[in-house]
Scaffold this motif. Structure first.
Motif, PDB file in Angstrom:
ATOM      1  N   SER A 144      -3.747  -9.159  -5.373  1.00 43.86           N
ATOM      2  CA  SER A 144      -3.529 -10.220  -4.386  1.00 43.86           C
ATOM      3  C   SER A 144      -4.395 -11.427  -4.704  1.00 43.86           C
ATOM      4  O   SER A 144      -5.478 -11.291  -5.284  1.00 43.86           O
ATOM      5  CB  SER A 144      -3.878  -9.706  -2.987  1.00 43.86           C
ATOM      6  N   PRO A 145      -3.953 -12.630  -4.307  1.00 40.06           N
ATOM      7  CA  PRO A 145      -4.790 -13.823  -4.518  1.00 40.06           C
ATOM      8  C   PRO A 145      -6.048 -13.818  -3.670  1.00 40.06           C
ATOM      9  O   PRO A 145      -6.967 -14.590  -3.931  1.00 40.06           O
ATOM     10  CB  PRO A 145      -3.847 -14.973  -4.123  1.00 40.06           C
ATOM     11  N   SER A 158       6.852 -11.923   0.527  1.00 38.83           N
ATOM     12  CA  SER A 158       5.677 -12.354  -0.240  1.00 38.83           C
ATOM     13  C   SER A 158       5.429 -11.481  -1.458  1.00 38.83           C
ATOM     14  O   SER A 158       4.334 -11.503  -2.035  1.00 38.83           O
ATOM     15  CB  SER A 158       4.444 -12.352   0.672  1.00 38.83           C
ATOM     16  N   SER A 197      -3.135 -14.366  -9.303  1.00 35.87           N
ATOM     17  CA  SER A 197      -3.135 -15.625  -8.556  1.00 35.87           C
ATOM     18  C   SER A 197      -2.049 -15.632  -7.494  1.00 35.87           C
ATOM     19  O   SER A 197      -2.096 -16.416  -6.542  1.00 35.87           O
ATOM     20  CB  SER A 197      -2.951 -16.807  -9.511  1.00 35.87           C
ATOM     21  N   THR A 198      -1.049 -14.769  -7.651  1.00 35.88           N
ATOM     22  CA  THR A 198      -0.053 -14.477  -6.625  1.00 35.88           C
ATOM     23  C   THR A 198       0.006 -12.961  -6.479  1.00 35.88           C
ATOM     24  O   THR A 198      -0.579 -12.224  -7.279  1.00 35.88           O
ATOM     25  CB  THR A 198       1.335 -15.013  -7.009  1.00 35.88           C
ATOM     26  N   ASN A 199       0.703 -12.475  -5.456  1.00 35.48           N
ATOM     27  CA  ASN A 199       0.849 -11.030  -5.316  1.00 35.48           C
ATOM     28  C   ASN A 199       1.499 -10.463  -6.573  1.00 35.48           C
ATOM     29  O   ASN A 199       2.559 -10.937  -6.997  1.00 35.48           O
ATOM     30  CB  ASN A 199       1.682 -10.701  -4.074  1.00 35.48           C
TER      31      ASN A 199
END
Length: 623
Positions: free
Chosen positions: A438-439, A521, A406-408
Motif C-alpha cells: 500500500s502507498p 482501489s 506507490s499504489t496498491n
C-alpha cells in the motif's frame, strides 16, 4: 621454500561454488572477547543518576495516553519516569571509542528520548508511529547539529533521517543496533578523521550505513570531540524504558602485514605447485595484498609471502575473497584457509609478535576481474579489510530488483518465514503467498493455502531479487520492519472443545481457495470454502498506517468453528478488547466479534488467542 601439496584441487572448487567472498564472519567469529551485557540490577553503572531513573521489573505503555509509562518492581529494565522537575540525562561510568551497541527500548505515546554515542552523537528515540516520511528528528534518525549564529530556519543542519520508518507502536519493545566508529586523532590531538555511524538498524532494518558525522549533534555533552567518551541516554524529554544493553568495545590495535613479496606464475593451476621448480613470470615487493601486480587477465597464480605483526594475542578469524578462482592462506606455517573451505573462512589463535604469512590466489575463470580481498577480526578488533579495499569483498554484486508500492500493489511469490521450521527442519516456506502493498507503507502477506494472514510490515515493500535474478528461486522478501504472526496454520478450524488441538493441515476441512476480487482501489478480498462455509476475507490498512484491519465474513458457519487471531509466547488482555502479544511485540484489538467471547489458551509453551465465529469478525493488528 617448498610448500606442501593441497588436499583439494583449485579446479574442483572453482566449478563447485565459485570462490566468492561473503561479507561478515558469522561462522568464524573468535571465541573470546564476547560482548558484555550492562548489568541492570541497580544504577551503579551510571554517574549520579537523577531521581527520574529507576531499575524496574516490567513496564507498560498506553496507546491512548501521552507520556504514560507504568512500571512494576524488579530488575532488568532501566526506566526513565520523569517527574515535574529535576529530570536529567543518564551518563555511563564506562568510556568507549569504536563500539557495537545493542539494546531494546520501549517508548510511551508521544514521548521523546535519545542515545548519545560518546555523549556527543545522538540517535533519536521517538514515538514515530504512523509517520510516513521520517525526518532526522524521528525514531532512529541521526539528530541534527546546531549553530545559533546561523539564520533562523537554518540553525539546525547535518541531520540524517532514517531511510524508512521501521518504528513500532508506543508500548511495544523495539530493537536498536548501532555500529559506531569514533573520530581519529593524530599524535598532536588533531582530528584527522570524522566519526561514523557504520551501521544503524532499527527493528532489524538498516536505516543508516556509513554516515559521516562532521561534529557533535545538538545537545551534546560538549562541542569538542574525543577518542573516548561515555554512553548517554536522554532523560529530560519523556518516558522511555531500556533493557538488554549489550556493548562490544573495539579498542585493541590491529595486526599489520609487513615485508610483502609476491611472485606471479602463468598457467592454470589445479593444485599447489612446487615453487622451488617453477620460475615466476614476475616478482617484487608490495605494500598491500592486491591482484594488480599482474596484467595477465586469466590462468595465473599469485603467491604472497611476508610477516603478520600481531599486537594483541587472541583468536583471529579471516575471510578471503578470490574472484574467479581460489585461494589458500597460511599463518605461522599453519593452514588457516584451505581450498576445501566452502566459504573461504578460517580462524587461528595467535600470540603477540611477528609470524610468517603466505597467501595463494589462482585465477581460472575469465568472467571475473582479478581481485583479492582479505578481512580479519580479532580480540577487541572490529572486522576490517587488510587487503586492497577494491578487492573481492562482495564477489560480483547483483543490482537488487525492488518493487515499490506507490499504489496498491499485489505480488504472488514464495515467502520464507525465518524462525519457523517445516517438518524437515528447514525454514518454512509459504508457497502460495500473496503480498499486498500500500502507498501508506503498511503491507501484508496472505497464505492462500490456509486462508491465513502470516505477516505484516511497515516501510518499503518487496525485494524480488531472489525471484527474478537469473534463474531465481521464486521467493521475495519484505524490506521493512516485519511482524510475523505465528506459525502459518489454517485460519479457521473446527474445535470439539476450546482446549482441542488446532488443525495442522486442511485434511477433513474441505478447504478450497476461490481466489480474490479487487475493489475500486485494487485492494483484494480473498474467498475460500471450508467446513461447508463460504468465507470472504478482507484486510485493509488503518488510518495513518498504524496497522491493518481484517474483516472475515462466514456464511453458514458451523457451531464449533473458530478463528485463531494470534499466537505467541505471551498474550495479555488490556482494556477495550485489546491484547498485547508475544512479549509486547504487537497489539490485537477486537473491533466486532459478533457477540462471541475471545479466549486466550495455552498450547505447550505458547499461547493462542481464539474466538468463535458467529458470521462476522472484525479485528485490527496494531504494530
Amino acid at each position: 621454500m617448498k610448500s606442501t601439496s593441497m588436499n583439494t584441487t583449485f579446479a574442483r572448487l572453482v566449478f563447485g561454488v565459485g570462490w566468492v567472498f561473503s561479507a561478515g564472519l558469522a561462522s568464524a567469529q573468535p571465541k573470546t572477547d564476547q560482548p558484555a551485557a550492562l548489568p541492570l540490577n541497580d544504577l551503579s553503572a551510571f554517574q549520579k543518576p537523577g531521581n527520574n531513573w529507576r531499575i524496574v521489573g516490567d513496564v507498560s505503555g498506553d496507546l491512548n495516553q501521552k507520556d504514560v509509562l507504568k512500571s512494576t518492581p524488579g530488575t532488568g529494565i532501566l526506566a526513565n519516569l520523569p517527574a515535574k522537575d529535576g529530570n536529567i540525562d543518564l551518563v555511563s561510568n564506562f568510556q568507549h571509542g569504536d563500539v557495537d551497541l545493542d539494546l531494546d527500548f520501549l517508548i510511551a505515546k508521544g514521548s521523546n528520548s535519545g542515545v548519545y554515542l560518546q555523549g556527543r552523537y545522538e540517535i533519536q528515540l521517538l514515538d514515530s508511529w504512523g509517520t510516513k516520511n521520517p525526518k532526522a528528528g524521528d525514531n532512529g534518525g541521526i539528530y541534527e547539529r546546531w549553530d545559533d549564529s546561523r539564520p533562523d530556519g537554518q540553525k539546525g543542519y547535518d541531520g540524517h533521517p532514517p531511510r524508512q520508518n521501521a518504528s513500532r507502536a508506543p508500548g511495544l519493545w523495539q530493537h536498536l543496533k548501532i555500529s559506531f566508529q569514533a573520530p581519529r586523532f593524530d599524535a598532536s590531538g588533531k582530528k584527522i578523521e570524522n566519526a561514523r555511524m557504520l551501521l544503524v538498524e532499527l527493528n532489524g532494518v538498516a536505516i543508516h550505513e556509513n554516515v559521516e558525522l562532521a561534529g557533535p549533534t545538538r545537545g551534546a555533552l560538549g562541542k569538542d570531540e574525543v577518542a573516548s567518551g561515555p554512553l548517554r541516554i536522554q532523560g529530560d524529554h519523556g518516558p522511555v524504558a531500556i533493557r538488554n544493553i549489550i556493548i562490544k568495545n573495539y579498542d585493541k590495535p590491529r595486526p599489520e602485514l609487513m615485508n610483502l613479496k609476491y611472485a606471479v606464475y602463468k598457467g592454470r593451476f589445479d593444485k599447489e605447485p612446487d615453487f622451488s621448480k617453477l620460475p615466476p613470470e614476475a616478482e617484487g615487493s608490495s605494500v598491500i595484498l592486491t591482484a594488480n601486480v599482474t596484467r595477465i587477465p586469466n590462468d595465473f597464480l599469485i603467491r604472497y609471502t611476508g610477516t603478520l605483526r600481531v599486537k594483541e594475542a587472541g583468536d583471529y578469524a579471516f575471510n578471503l575473497g578470490a574472484a574467479g578462482g581460489g585461494g589458500m592462506m597460511k599463518i605461522n606455517n599453519k593452514t588457516v584457509i584451505t581450498p576445501g573451505d566452502r566459504r573461504q573462512r578460517g580462524s587461528i589463535t595467535l600470540a603477540a609478535g611477528d609470524v610468517p604469512f603466505e597467501l595463494l590466489y589462482a585465477k581460472m575463470e575469465d568472467w571475473a576481474k582479478p581481485s583479492i580481498g582479505l578481512a580479519v577480526t580479532g580480540p577487541g578488533i572490529r572486522e576490517y579489510i587488510i587487503s586492497d579495499a577494491s578487492g573481492a569483498m562482495n564477489g560480483d554484486p547483483t543490482d537488487p530488483i525492488l518493487v515499490d508500492a506507490s499504489t496498491n500493489t499485489i505480488l504472488r511469490s514464495f515467502m520464507d518465514m525465518p524462525g519457523y521450521k517445516n517438518a524437515q527442519g528447514r525454514t518454512l516456506r509459504v508457497v502460495h503467498a500473496v503480498s499486498v502493498g500500500s502507498p501508506e507503507q503498511v503491507h501484508y502477506t496472505y497464505d492462500m493455502d490456509n486462508g491465513a494472514l502470516v505477516q505484516v510490515w511497515r516501510g518499503q515493500f518487496l525485494d524480488t531479487t531472489p525471484m527474478w535474478h537469473e534463474r531465481g528461486d521464486g521467493s521475495s522478501r519484505p524490506m521493512g520492519m516485519v511482524q510475523r504472526l505465528g506459525t502459518p496454520v489454517l485460519g479457521l478450524a473446527k474445535l470439539s472443545a476450546p482446549t482441542a488441538a488446532w488443525a495442522t493441515d486442511t485434511t477433513g476441512s474441505g478447504f478450497r481457495p476461490r481466489g480474490y476480487v479487487l475493489d475500486e482501489s485494487d485492494r483484494p478480498t480473498f474467498k475460500y470454502q471450508t467446513y461447508g462455509a463460504t468465507v470472504t476475507d478482507a484486510t485493509r490498512v488503518l488510518e495513518n498506517g498504524q496497522g491493518v484491519r481484517r474483516e472475515i465474513n462466514v456464511q453458514n458457519p458451523a457451531s464449533d468453528l473458530f478463528v485463531r487471531l494470534a499466537e505467541g509466547s505471551t498474550i495479555a488482555a488490556l482494556e477495550n478488547g485489546t491484547y498485547i502479544v508475544d512479549g509486547k511485540a504487537y497489539y490485537v484489538r477486537i473491533d466486532d466479534a459478533g457477540g462471541a467471547t475471545p479466549a486466550v489458551r495455552k498450547v505447550g509453551d505458547r499461547q493462542e488467542l481464539i474466538v468463535p465465529v458467529k458470521g462476522k469478525l472484525v479485528y485490527s493488528i496494531l504494530f
